[in-house]
Design a protein around this motif. Structure first.
Motif, PDB file in Angstrom:
ATOM      1  N   GLY A   9       0.848  -1.116   0.022  1.00  0.00           N
ATOM      2  CA  GLY A   9      -0.211   0.180  -0.180  1.00  0.00           C
ATOM      3  C   GLY A   9       1.073   1.366   0.042  1.00  0.00           C
ATOM      4  N   LEU A  51      -2.639   1.308  -4.041  1.00  0.00           N
ATOM      5  CA  LEU A  51      -1.669   0.358  -3.974  1.00  0.00           C
ATOM      6  C   LEU A  51      -0.545   0.309  -5.101  1.00  0.00           C
ATOM      7  N   LEU A  90       1.105  -4.530   3.526  1.00  0.00           N
ATOM      8  CA  LEU A  90      -0.163  -5.368   3.699  1.00  0.00           C
ATOM      9  C   LEU A  90      -0.223  -6.167   4.859  1.00  0.00           C
TER      10      LEU A  90
END
Length: 109
Positions: A9, A51, A90
């Protein structure tokens, strides 16, 4: 040659900074990446999910040694001091991963 893919991310408030950093990657970092046998390295951004998807090819014979060389390089540590605060790992990543590594399931040359 080994292809690799990874996902992480990016902090929404740091997207502009991340783009700015990667619009002018330091020459020492580009050289280090090449000396560590990494080629065709690309990072994509997906918004609004925020992302980052990275992909590259490894052309060396000792991935662990090359990644250790990269991780120990003083200029790379300085680079990471700017890029890491932009990233949001993540929760599902494996133990020891920063970027979540991905399995290749298809490739066409």
């Amino acid at each position: 040659m080994q292809r690799m893919g990874m996902l992480i991310g990016v902090e929404p408030h740091m997207i502009a900074e991340y783009k700015r950093l990667h619009a002018a990657v330091w020459p020492e970092i580009l050289d280090l990446i090449s000396r560590c046998n990494i080629r065709n390295y690309t990072i994509f951004l997906r918004e609004p999910e925020n992302l980052l998807f990275g992909t590259w090819e490894y052309h060396g014979t000792d991935f662990e040694a090359d990644t250790a060389k990269m991780a120990a390089d003083p200029k790379n540590l300085e680079w990471w001091s700017f890029t890491i605060p932009c990233q949001k790992p993540l929760a599902s990543r494996k133990e020891g991963e920063w970027w979540a590594m991905m399995e290749e399931v298809f490739h066409l040359d």
